[in-house]
Write a protein that holds these residues in place. Structure first.
Motif, PDB file in Angstrom:
ATOM      1  N   GLU A 247     -27.946 -26.974 111.849  1.00 31.10           N
ATOM      2  CA  GLU A 247     -28.322 -28.110 112.685  1.00 31.10           C
ATOM      3  C   GLU A 247     -29.402 -27.762 113.703  1.00 31.10           C
ATOM      4  O   GLU A 247     -29.813 -28.609 114.490  1.00 31.10           O
ATOM      5  N   PRO A 249     -33.157 -27.168 113.997  1.00 32.27           N
ATOM      6  CA  PRO A 249     -34.262 -27.498 113.090  1.00 32.27           C
ATOM      7  C   PRO A 249     -35.409 -26.489 113.074  1.00 32.27           C
ATOM      8  O   PRO A 249     -36.364 -26.679 112.340  1.00 32.27           O
ATOM      9  N   GLN A 252     -35.834 -23.197 108.289  1.00 34.54           N
ATOM     10  CA  GLN A 252     -35.288 -23.680 107.027  1.00 34.54           C
ATOM     11  C   GLN A 252     -34.586 -22.519 106.328  1.00 34.54           C
ATOM     12  O   GLN A 252     -35.179 -21.473 106.088  1.00 34.54           O
ATOM     13  N   TYR A 258     -27.140 -25.331 102.755  1.00 34.24           N
ATOM     14  CA  TYR A 258     -27.108 -26.769 103.022  1.00 34.24           C
ATOM     15  C   TYR A 258     -26.133 -27.467 102.070  1.00 34.24           C
ATOM     16  O   TYR A 258     -25.380 -28.355 102.484  1.00 34.24           O
ATOM     17  N   ARG A 276     -27.412 -36.405 105.168  1.00 34.57           N
ATOM     18  CA  ARG A 276     -28.509 -35.919 106.016  1.00 34.57           C
ATOM     19  C   ARG A 276     -28.765 -34.433 105.778  1.00 34.57           C
ATOM     20  O   ARG A 276     -29.920 -33.988 105.713  1.00 34.57           O
ATOM     21  N   VAL A 277     -27.708 -33.673 105.623  1.00 37.46           N
ATOM     22  CA  VAL A 277     -27.865 -32.238 105.371  1.00 37.46           C
ATOM     23  C   VAL A 277     -28.556 -32.009 104.020  1.00 37.46           C
ATOM     24  O   VAL A 277     -29.453 -31.168 103.896  1.00 37.46           O
ATOM     25  N   SER A 279     -30.589 -34.043 102.552  1.00 38.20           N
ATOM     26  CA  SER A 279     -31.986 -34.452 102.687  1.00 38.20           C
ATOM     27  C   SER A 279     -32.824 -33.327 103.276  1.00 38.20           C
ATOM     28  O   SER A 279     -33.956 -33.095 102.850  1.00 38.20           O
ATOM     29  N   ARG A 280     -32.278 -32.614 104.258  1.00 36.36           N
ATOM     30  CA  ARG A 280     -32.990 -31.473 104.818  1.00 36.36           C
ATOM     31  C   ARG A 280     -33.180 -30.383 103.770  1.00 36.36           C
ATOM     32  O   ARG A 280     -34.221 -29.741 103.691  1.00 36.36           O
ATOM     33  N   ASP A 283     -36.075 -30.984 101.433  1.00 40.57           N
ATOM     34  CA  ASP A 283     -37.407 -30.697 101.950  1.00 40.57           C
ATOM     35  C   ASP A 283     -37.873 -29.316 101.527  1.00 40.57           C
ATOM     36  O   ASP A 283     -39.070 -29.073 101.357  1.00 40.57           O
ATOM     37  N   GLN A 284     -36.937 -28.410 101.338  1.00 43.22           N
ATOM     38  CA  GLN A 284     -37.267 -27.054 100.933  1.00 43.22           C
ATOM     39  C   GLN A 284     -37.166 -26.879  99.424  1.00 43.22           C
ATOM     40  O   GLN A 284     -37.929 -26.126  98.831  1.00 43.22           O
TER      41      GLN A 284
END
Length: 637
Positions: A247, A249, A252, A258, A276-277, A279-280, A283-284
């Motif tokens: 959590e 930010p 990464q 995640y 939400r986790v 989705s993060r 991104d990677q």
């Protein structure tokens, strides 16, 4: 004589001790030039120019300088050459070479000491922190530097040693820097000092308080590895470590962390937090882009799944038509959009997306397989309706076969039609034959008729229908596999033809366990026990749960008097059965828990702003295309 006079002049200027280490002879035993003595009776007055005789009382270096200034360039160079030769010959070079390295080291250390004394302790700490942060790709505030991989896995041993030295120096200066302690712990870990590293990490990241996020992430990953190895771990503690690290930010982390954190949140009922986790994580790792949608669909939250899918589709649509994007990335965007539509049961929007992708790469296997699965979903959705038993369903399944004839999952749809009794009576089969005559060759109908004939033992009719299918679609792997089996059952067996046919199927789909099982059957029928054993083992490697294949392997081992290997396979069979039983029980519990969660989520919301639930089509599973790689035990009979 003139040359000696010239050398004497240079020696007077630079010092006679350089030229005369011993009277008249140098250290090498060579005659050394001497300064001419004007009072020496052996020297005639005409041999020494007046200009060479120093004036009485004058300085020696002044007289020599005047002498040298009277020389020409060539004579001056000659004087210099003679001097250098004499100087070189009189040096003790062994002593000089021995003393140079210590002098250089002493000067270097002296420079460091002087620099340290000139700089304050605080300035030294700041300098070391700056150097250490740059070495590991962090800014001074601990955030990753731009265009730098903070977790650089591939460092040279020299770089690792330098990083370790910098952070240890920070600690030696009395700076309680958490990042420094973290990287010292990592260095201990790489040296095999696991217990020391874990202790340092636990001091940096307590199990009941917020600590250094890097250490929390390391401890979470360490706990996960230990759990995989069978060690019992506290889920509350690992969740705490994941929360304190993921959590934040600024960094990464590994996508696995995640996914693990999202799973724990989902188990606690925090579906939105889990999404939400994920989705993060996407991104990677782009492969995780669909995970939030799958999460909502799995929990029966149709509205949230559609919202998440639409957001992803809007983000990727621009990439599909951007000429600056590589073809591989554009195809990946097409596939991801199509899967997002599939998961939310919007198959009518899926087909145009995939067809557009096929204009870019007509033979791309993933695009064709996804299009085939999309038609399979449409077929199943039509079968769930009252109107889904006619020609429309046949056409949809035909389209699925034409899109990807190597899609073995199509067998499940053929089995579904068979279960409906579409080939159970002669009257039904006659209607199917009329359908072919009226509408033209239909792959679906011919496959149904062939498998019906196979089940009735009418091998000649079945072979004829399969050969007709392969005449239109030579890569129809299901037809190739079943035809190979039929060739072994006719009288007399056509074993050469059977081997040729199954080899074609395996060349097209080398990892399908059912095809390898058939290859083993053909080899066994031909008397080639070694080839049969090899094929059965390959099939079991891809599908360990295939009991029929394992029984055949046991039988051939016993026939070949290989009792030890047969017994080993029997033991494995028992283990697999127990594992399957445990998995079935676990799945039953999970389904019951999911059903309860869906029931709670579906409870009426009295909020005036709540959206009405979106009706979901009835499909065999939350992900209808998920069985495209599933194996079947035997062809439809």
């Amino acid at each position: 004589m003139v040359r000696a006079q010239h050398s004497a002049g240079l020696c007077l200027f630079l010092g006679q001790s350089v030229c005369n280490s011993s009277p008249g002879v140098d250290n090498g035993g060579t005659a050394s030039p001497r300064i001419p003595n004007v009072n020496d009776p052996r020297i005639r007055p005409d041999q020494t120019p007046e200009s060479d005789i120093p004036p009485p009382g004058g300085p020696v270096r002044f007289r020599t300088l005047r002498y040298l200034s009277s020389l020409g360039p060539t004579e001056l160079i000659s004087e210099l050459w003679d001097f250098l030769g004499a100087w070189y010959a009189t040096r003790n070079w062994k002593a000089i070479l021995a003393i140079i390295p210590p002098l250089v080291l002493l000067m270097t250390l002296g420079g460091f000491v002087l620099a340290g004394r000139l700089r304050s302790k605080e300035s030294l700490k700041a300098w070391y922190r700056e150097q250490a942060s740059q070495a590991v790709g962090l800014q001074l505030d601990g955030t990753p530097a731009e265009n730098t991989d903070q977790f650089q896995k591939e460092r040279t041993p020299e770089e690792e040693a330098r990083i370790d030295l910098l952070f240890k120096r920070i600690l030696q200066l009395g700076d309680d820097n958490q990042e420094a302690r973290y990287f010292v712990a990592v260095h201990n870990l790489r040296q095999g000092k696991v217990a020391v590293a874990r202790s340092m990490m636990e001091s940096l990241a307590p199990a009941d308080a917020m600590g250094l996020d890097l250490a929390h992430a390391w401890l979470a990953e360490d706990m996960y590895r230990r759990s995989v190895q069978g060690e019992a771990i506290n889920p509350v503690v690992i969740k705490h470590h994941l929360k304190c690290s993921l959590e934040n930010p600024r960094i990464q982390y590994d996508p696995l962390l995640y996914v693990l954190y999202a799973k724990l949140l989902e188990q606690d009922g925090d579906v939105d937090g889990a999404a939400r986790v994920l989705s993060r994580a996407s991104d990677q790792e782009p492969k995780l882009q669909l995970e939030p949608i799958l999460l909502y669909a799995r929990r029966g939250l149709g509205n949230q799944a559609i919202v998440a899918a639409d957001a992803l589709i809007a983000r990727l649509s621009a990439r599909t038509s951007d000429p600056r994007i590589s073809e591989e990335d554009r195809i990946a965007a097409f596939l991801t959009i199509a899967r997002a539509y599939q998961i939310t049961n919007r198959v009518d929007e899926t087909v145009p997306v995939l067809q557009k992708g096929l204009t870019l790469a007509p033979d791309h296997p993933d695009l064709r397989r996804t299009l085939s699965d999309t038609y399979r979903i449409k077929f199943r959705m039509s079968m769930s309706s009252a109107q889904g038993r006619g020609q429309a369903s046949m056409d949809t399944l035909n389209a699925a076969i034409a899109a990807d004839p190597t899609n073995v999952a199509i067998q499940s749809e053929l089995s579904l039609l068979s279960q409906l009794g579409i080939t159970s009576t002669q009257a039904n089969r006659d209607e199917l034959i009329k359908l072919i005559a009226r509408q033209g060759a239909s792959t679906t109908v011919r496959m149904l008729l062939a498998e019906s004939a196979f089940g009735r033992g009418d091998y000649a009719a079945a072979i004829n229908d399969y050969e007709l299918v392969l005449a239109d679609l030579p890569t129809m792997t299901i037809a190739l596999n079943n035809l190979a089996m039929l060739y072994t059952k006719v009288d007399p067996p056509r074993l050469d033809k059977a081997k040729e046919t199954i080899d074609r199927a395996i060349a097209l789909s080398p990892d399908v366990a059912e095809f390898l099982d058939t290859q083993g059957d053909v080899a066994a029928a031909s008397g080639n026990a070694a080839a049969a054993i090899e094929a059965y083992i390959k099939a079991l490697e891809r599908g360990p749960e295939r009991m029929q294949t394992r029984d055949k392997l046991i039988a051939i081992y016993e026939k070949e008097n290989r009792a030890e290997e047969a017994q080993k396979q029997k033991e494995i069979r028992v283990q697999v059965e127990n594992r399957i039983k445990a998995m079935q029980e676990q799945m039953a519990k999970a389904q019951a828990a999911n059903a309860e969660a869906v029931k709670q989520d579906a409870a009426p919301n009295t909020s005036p702003n709540s959206d009405p639930p979106t009706p979901q089509p009835t499909t065999p599973s939350a992900d209808p295309a998920a069985d495209s790689s599933a194996e079947r035990e035997k062809p439809l009979q």
